[in-house]
Design a protein around this motif. Structure first.
Motif, short mmCIF file in Angstrom:
data_model
loop_
_atom_site.label_atom_id
_atom_site.label_comp_id
_atom_site.label_asym_id
_atom_site.label_seq_id
_atom_site.Cartn_x
_atom_site.Cartn_y
_atom_site.Cartn_z
N TYR A 1 -6.66 7.68 10.14
CA TYR A 1 -7.87 7.01 9.66
C TYR A 1 -7.58 5.60 9.17
N GLY A 2 -6.30 5.25 9.08
CA GLY A 2 -5.94 3.91 8.66
C GLY A 2 -6.28 3.61 7.21
N VAL A 3 -6.10 4.60 6.34
CA VAL A 3 -6.45 4.38 4.93
C VAL A 3 -5.20 4.50 4.06
N PRO A 4 -5.15 3.72 2.97
CA PRO A 4 -4.01 3.79 2.06
C PRO A 4 -4.16 4.94 1.07
N ALA A 5 -3.10 5.20 0.33
CA ALA A 5 -3.14 6.24 -0.70
C ALA A 5 -1.95 6.05 -1.63
N ALA B 1 1.96 3.93 -1.36
CA ALA B 1 2.52 3.75 -2.70
C ALA B 1 2.98 5.10 -3.23
N VAL B 2 4.16 5.10 -3.82
CA VAL B 2 4.69 6.33 -4.42
C VAL B 2 4.94 6.04 -5.90
N GLY B 3 4.22 6.76 -6.75
CA GLY B 3 4.32 6.55 -8.19
C GLY B 3 4.98 7.71 -8.91
N ASN B 4 5.03 7.59 -10.20
CA ASN B 4 5.78 8.49 -11.09
C ASN B 4 4.82 9.50 -11.72
N HIS B 5 5.18 10.78 -11.62
CA HIS B 5 4.33 11.84 -12.19
C HIS B 5 5.13 12.70 -13.17
N SER B 6 6.06 12.08 -13.88
CA SER B 6 6.94 12.72 -14.86
C SER B 6 8.06 13.48 -14.15
#
Length: 903
Positions: free
Chosen positions: A283-287, A323-328
């Motif tokens: 779908y060409g969408v970010p997340a 994007a890869v973020g921090n979830h503890s």
């Protein structure tokens, strides 16, 4: 057959229920009978199959509780919805940890070296397939476990393993059919399916939810997870309309219209994270993917990252531009973490993410959205930004993909913009995502990555000022307490002295009577001369003022003499009285009346635990403006244990007579009939007289002495301050049994009174002549929420001491609804759970207590006990050590040290 759409549980508006019969499948005659999953079973190899079965049931219980929590979600208030989701997420993540442990156990169970593995697998599958307690929707809780089991069995090429593999595959097909069934309307009639182990019941989802609500209640589930919602606050006098922009967090509410951010928590998952990324790429969408550190690897003693296979999944996501973020690090509830532990949860995962790619997104999401000031400060120090959400897919709770998609789309329509919370650890999310993206693209929504936008928060309502507490308005309090067991010439008694001691203790310790103003006479001290001197010298001339109160208690013999006029005259019998001369050496009630009239105090109450007759009493009455009017009126009242032809019933609990035991229970709070925190003499009589009469042959009498102006003696109940702990004493079995009888004797409010033609609040009590009279207890005085909370806590403490744990739990819950920061009630609720061996629930409430009052040492001790019983040794040790730091010389210090040595 008439059909109509049916609203599905967890507010699944898109789901439609399926009608039809509910049938159990029968295993082929050649198959072995399924072994009970939760019963005793011998371990298979080193794996306990029965324990695995028990864990299956726990997985189901959590699945059911989540559904009950979230049922009718749209009808819930915003605060209730927030709390149910938070607790539901906690239940879900507990279940995820349980499933992870089960994955390991199933792998060990299915290993070829375990000779009995097929019998154990048969028992597990038979439970899932045909247990009569399971609804179709229940079975969806086991879908991921069956997929794991299928993969494990596939590693075995033996013929029995191939047969089991086929059976599991058929079960998964049936589960897929169950999922589809809940997407169909009721009018759809299904043809016959090929016979399977799981034969579809096709019950309506509403019926399923109704069945679950019989087992669980939302309030109880919330309470067990440390949440009691307050009563709705009164509308503020003037709501504040302006809102403040806070750049510390992003909720998505400040995004441009028709713009959404897709976020996925709790990964990386070895299978589903990459499947989700593939869909997003189409779908060409970010997340944004928020990763849990332990899924990425670990840190060695030097703090260096040691990456695991999960890190490679995140590396691919970053390489593909997500994007890869921090979830503890452990997905802990960080609002309860402090110091190095809290920083480690944040920083350790950041180290791992940087080891994967130094360009990791500087974003952080608090597990459950639970954060505190220290956590926000730690984020700032690490140069991380908190990202929350305003649209929750509830994919962690909802087992049906179409329902998840429908919920998201409806929420997006309502919000118009925002951050959507998904989880990349579920197959159902993978299935729901395309439907969501199709609709959003068609409706013209934009998809944004992290853009640094802030969010808006509104200030809370202005708290309502509390009312001024009611008070009795007395000056000093005086008492004369007399108890005689050891008579010189009358039969000896056994309980009178202890009765007097119990009353004195209550007056001094509970109601604050100064010990020097309480005259105590027992046995040989209680002569006629000393008794009269106590009234005339120590009270009448001892400094009693007009605004004071006097309480008189006598326990001993009473006697009645018939006068020539035919009237009875009652006496109290001193220790030195002669039975043959009591008319001259006992104290007649007329003398007591004269003493009462001579006293200068505002109110005096005489309580006589002796049976006699001989003094007419006037009727008592209540007032709508009780406290104001009562302060103006002189009051002289008397409560006696019984009539002249009756014997005092000794042999009550704790060495008391039945009358005095009941009196003490009334003074402890049971006689507060209108719940205002005040016990009047009228209320005391209204409680004591019917209760004593119901369990003995005594008929207590009550009334106002001649000369009284209608004033009513008042006890003001002090707020209980005891934090329940293992040292809290409870009543004996005999005491609890008698209290049960006393409470059972009380009529339902208003029923018998109305039948007798009495006004509401009236109780029938005899006067000393044996004539029935109606006494009316004072109406309730308006009190603040704080006072009502204290009263509820006090009742809970009383019920706890009677071992009425369910009723005590209800009262402590009520206290917390009225006052959300009531640390005393929070601790006591936790201890009720502890006494019922609900240790995790108890620990949550002890943690709540500490959050409300961090200096409360006993809460740490209780927390240590609960955590030790739950098997969390490390946390238990920490709690015991904190107790010892706060109370090194405390009464439980030795106990805490012993526990530290033992665990």
């Amino acid at each position: 057959m008439t059909s109509k759409p049916i609203k599905i549980a967890v507010t699944l508006a898109a789901l439609m229920a399926v009608g039809g019969g509910l049938y159990l499948a029968k295993r082929p005659a050649t198959a072995p009978a399924p072994a009970p999953v939760s019963g005793a079973a011998a371990p298979v190899g080193s794996v306990d199959a029965a324990a695995i079965g028990a864990q299956f049931r726990e997985v189901l219980a959590a699945h059911r509780k989540i559904i009950v929590l979230l049922a009718d979600e749209q009808a819930q208030s915003a605060q209730l919805r927030e709390e149910t989701r938070r607790v539901g997420q906690g239940l879900f993540h507990d279940n995820q940890a349980r499933i992870a442990r089960l994955d390991e156990a199933l792998a060990a169970l299915t290993a070829p070296g375990n000779a009995g593995r097929f019998e154990a697998i048969d028992a597990l599958l038979s439970y899932v397939e045909s247990d009569p307690d399971l609804f179709d929707a229940d079975r969806l809780a086991f879908r991921e476990l069956l997929q794991t089991l299928l993969a494990d069995v596939a590693k075995d090429s033996s013929l029995p393993a191939i047969k089991v593999h086929k059976r599991i595959s058929e079960d998964l097909d049936a589960l897929a059919e169950i999922e589809r069934n809940y997407e169909k309307e009721i009018r759809q009639i299904f043809g016959r399916f090929e016979a399977r182990a799981i034969e579809l019941k096709r019950e309506r989802w509403d019926d399923y939810v109704a069945h679950l609500k019989k087992r669980y209640t939302r309030e109880q589930i919330l309470k067990e997870y440390g949440v009691v919602l307050p009563y709705p606050a009164a509308p503020a006098a003037a709501a504040e309309a302006d809102v403040k922009k806070d750049e510390a967090e992003i909720f998505g509410t400040a995004l441009p219209k028709k713009t959404v951010v897709l976020t996925f928590d709790d990964g990386p998952h070895k299978r589903y994270s990459e499947e989700i990324a593939a869909i997003l790429k189409q779908y060409g969408v970010p997340a944004v993917f928020f990763s849990v550190g332990r899924n990425l690897g670990s840190l060695d003693a030097a703090g260096k990252a040691k990456l695991s296979a999960g890190a490679e999944v995140s590396r691919k996501l970053m390489a593909d531009g997500y994007a890869v973020g921090n979830h503890s690090f452990t997905h802990a509830q960080l609002s309860k973490q402090t110091g190095d532990s809290l920083k480690g949860e944040i920083l350790n995962t950041d180290v791992l993410l940087k080891a994967i790619n130094n360009e990791r997104a500087p974003l952080f999401r608090f597990p459950y959205g639970a954060r505190n000031g220290e956590g926000m400060a730690a984020l700032a120090g690490a140069h991380l930004k908190s990202v929350m959400w305003n649209i929750d897919s509830l994919d962690w709770a909802d087992p049906v993909p179409s329902s998840i998609a429908d919920r998201v789309l409806r929420s997006v329509d309502k919000e118009g913009r925002g951050i959507i919370l998904f989880h990349d650890i579920h197959e159902r999310t993978v299935k729901a995502l395309p439907a969501v993206l199709d609709r959003l693209v068609a409706d013209g929504y934009q998809f944004a990555g992290w853009d640094g936008s802030t969010f808006k928060v509104s200030k809370g309502a202005t708290p309502v000022a509390e009312k001024t507490p009611v008070t009795t308005g007395y000056g000093n309090s005086w008492a004369v307490v007399i108890g005689i067991d050891d008579y010189a010439k009358w039969p000896k008694l056994q309980y009178a002295v202890r009765d007097a001691q119990g009353v004195r203790q209550s007056l001094v310790e509970k109601f604050g009577f100064a010990p020097e103003r309480v005259v105590s006479l027992k046995n040989a001290e209680a002569t006629r001369t000393n008794i009269l001197a106590a009234f005339h010298d120590k009270l009448a001339h001892g400094g009693v003022q007009r605004n004071d109160r006097i309480f008189v208690f006598f326990a001993g013999h009473g006697a009645t003499r018939k006068l020539s006029s035919g009237r009875d005259l009652g006496y109290i019998v001193p220790a030195d009285s002669d039975p043959n001369q009591f008319a001259t050496d006992a104290i007649p009630m007329t003398e007591i009346q004269n003493i009462a009239e001579s006293l200068t105090a505002k109110h005096a109450l005489f309580v006589m635990d002796a049976c006699y007759s001989g003094l007419g009493l006037t009727r008592g009455a209540g007032s709508s403006s009780f406290l104001r009017d009562n302060a103006k009126r002189i009051g002289r009242q008397m409560l006696t244990a019984g009539g002249g032809d009756q014997l005092v019933a000794d042999g009550g609990p704790n060495g008391h007579s039945v009358f005095t035991w009941t009196l003490l229970q009334g003074m402890a709070g049971k006689a507060d009939l209108n719940g205002d925190g005040l016990i009047t003499a009228t209320e005391l009589a209204a409680y004591v007289a019917p209760a004593v009469a119901s369990v003995s042959n005594q008929t207590p009498a009550f009334g106002s002495l001649p000369g009284s102006e209608g004033g009513d003696f008042v006890f003001e109940l002090p707020g209980e301050t005891e934090f329940l702990s293992p040292t809290t004493t409870q009543l004996s079995t005999a005491a609890i049994a008698l209290n049960s009888k006393l409470d059972a004797s009380r009529p339902a409010p208003g029923e018998e009174r109305k039948a007798a033609g009495a006004p509401a609040g009236a109780v029938t009590v005899k006067d000393l002549q044996g004539v029935e009279q109606k006494i009316v207890t004072p109406p309730t005085v308006p009190t603040s929420a704080r006072q009502l909370a204290q009263r509820a806590n006090d009742r809970g403490l009383q019920l706890y001491k009677e071992k009425q744990y369910a009723a005590a739990e209800a009262q402590f819950t009520e206290a917390l609804k009225l006052r959300t920061d009531f640390a005393l009630a929070a601790n006591n609720l936790g201890f009720v759970f502890y006494k019922q061996e609900k240790y995790p629930e108890a620990a949550r409430w002890f943690e709540n207590t500490i959050k409300m009052d961090p200096s409360r040492a006993i809460a740490y001790l209780n927390l240590g006990d609960a955590q030790a019983r739950s098997g969390d040794v490390a946390k238990a040790k920490g709690a015991y050590r904190t107790y010892l730091e706060l109370a090194p010389g405390g009464s439980q210090a030795v106990y805490a040290k012993q526990q530290l040595e033992k665990i």
